[in-house]
Design a protein around this motif. Structure first.
Motif, PDB file in Angstrom:
ATOM      1  N   PHE A 152       4.914  22.603  46.033  1.00 19.27           N
ATOM      2  CA  PHE A 152       5.298  23.897  45.456  1.00 19.27           C
ATOM      3  C   PHE A 152       4.303  24.361  44.401  1.00 19.27           C
ATOM      4  O   PHE A 152       4.024  25.553  44.286  1.00 19.27           O
ATOM      5  N   ASP A 153       3.759  23.419  43.630  1.00 20.70           N
ATOM      6  CA  ASP A 153       2.803  23.796  42.589  1.00 20.70           C
ATOM      7  C   ASP A 153       1.420  24.125  43.156  1.00 20.70           C
ATOM      8  O   ASP A 153       0.741  25.017  42.652  1.00 20.70           O
ATOM      9  N   ASP A 194       3.582  30.559  46.362  1.00 24.10           N
ATOM     10  CA  ASP A 194       4.806  31.087  46.967  1.00 24.10           C
ATOM     11  C   ASP A 194       4.636  32.597  47.150  1.00 24.10           C
ATOM     12  O   ASP A 194       5.278  33.401  46.486  1.00 24.10           O
ATOM     13  N   ASP A 195       3.727  32.948  48.067  1.00 21.41           N
ATOM     14  CA  ASP A 195       3.418  34.362  48.275  1.00 21.41           C
ATOM     15  C   ASP A 195       3.775  34.847  49.678  1.00 21.41           C
ATOM     16  O   ASP A 195       3.349  35.923  50.102  1.00 21.41           O
ATOM     17  N   GLY A 196       4.536  34.046  50.414  1.00 25.81           N
ATOM     18  CA  GLY A 196       4.952  34.434  51.748  1.00 25.81           C
ATOM     19  C   GLY A 196       3.933  34.158  52.837  1.00 25.81           C
ATOM     20  O   GLY A 196       4.183  34.432  54.007  1.00 25.81           O
ATOM     21  N   SER A 221       2.747  31.166  53.730  1.00 28.11           N
ATOM     22  CA  SER A 221       2.819  29.815  54.275  1.00 28.11           C
ATOM     23  C   SER A 221       4.196  29.516  54.859  1.00 28.11           C
ATOM     24  O   SER A 221       5.115  29.113  54.136  1.00 28.11           O
ATOM     25  N   ARG A 271       5.346  26.047  53.934  1.00 30.00           N
ATOM     26  CA  ARG A 271       5.919  25.903  52.594  1.00 30.00           C
ATOM     27  C   ARG A 271       7.405  26.247  52.637  1.00 30.00           C
ATOM     28  O   ARG A 271       8.217  25.607  51.979  1.00 30.00           O
ATOM     29  N   ASP A 272       7.748  27.249  53.449  1.00 27.99           N
ATOM     30  CA  ASP A 272       9.154  27.620  53.588  1.00 27.99           C
ATOM     31  C   ASP A 272       9.969  26.465  54.166  1.00 27.99           C
ATOM     32  O   ASP A 272      11.120  26.262  53.777  1.00 27.99           O
ATOM     33  N   GLU A 319      10.651  24.025  51.470  1.00 29.81           N
ATOM     34  CA  GLU A 319      11.706  24.508  50.576  1.00 29.81           C
ATOM     35  C   GLU A 319      13.087  24.119  51.091  1.00 29.81           C
ATOM     36  O   GLU A 319      14.005  23.932  50.297  1.00 29.81           O
TER      37      GLU A 319
END
Length: 181
Positions: free
Chosen positions: A118-119, A123-125, A127, A130-131, A134
């Motif tokens: 996450f770091d 978190d800009d949509g 990836s 990455r979702d 989450e």
């Protein structure tokens, strides 16, 4: 560019309520999951210049089981700071790497590894992987992050791109969560 692979330890055994957290071994499903992931990593052809890992029993056994399936043994750099570390501590471990390896495999624990993703990954949509993280970063999950940094000392928040994510259940549904009806 640097490449960071993250490998969360496999499923551990909770049957001995008196065991220290650090000393918990893998359970049978964890051993299978670590071997499955090791075989998958081998099939991808990925190579790593360095491996750093938590010395906790479950992390060490994950390395051992995955290495069997991978068909090779690694010189592991055991770093106690990785055990139950925060993302900030894990970034410090990376910044202190000597010799500037191009690719590093880190074996450790949650929530630190998940928080590290996450770091490092914005978190800009942009990836979809990455979702997925989450939702959950389960045991024995393997992730690869490409870092926009020429030196490990330059690694900063938001400098990464999550390019690969594989969970044990993606390889064998029996290695996924045990649902109760």
């Amino acid at each position: 560019m640097k490449t960071l692979a993250l490998f969360r330890h496999a499923k551990s055994d909770w049957s001995d309520a008196r065991a220290r957290d650090f000393d918990r071994p893998l359970n049978e499903r964890g051993q299978r999951g670590a071997r499955a992931m090791g075989g998958w990593i081998k099939a991808t052809g990925r190579q790593f210049d360095r491996m750093i890992a938590s010395p906790a029993v479950r992390a060490a056994e994950t390395v051992e089981e995955a290495s069997k399936a991978w068909g090779c043994t690694f010189k592991v750099e055991w770093d106690r700071r990785i055990y139950l570390a925060s993302s900030a501590t894990l970034i410090d471990v990376l910044k202190e790497l000597e010799g500037e390896p191009d690719s590093v495999l880190m074996v450790g624990h949650n929530p630190g590894l998940e928080d590290l993703i996450f770091d490092l990954v914005p978190d800009d949509g942009s990836s979809p992987l990455r979702d997925v993280v989450e939702q959950k970063f389960p045991t024995a999950t393997f992730a690869v992050i490409e870092l926009d940094a020429s030196r490990w000392a330059d690694v900063t928040e938001g400098c990464g791109r999550l390019v690969e994510l594989k969970r044990p259940r993606d390889l064998d549904p029996a290695l996924g969560p045990q649902l109760i009806d």
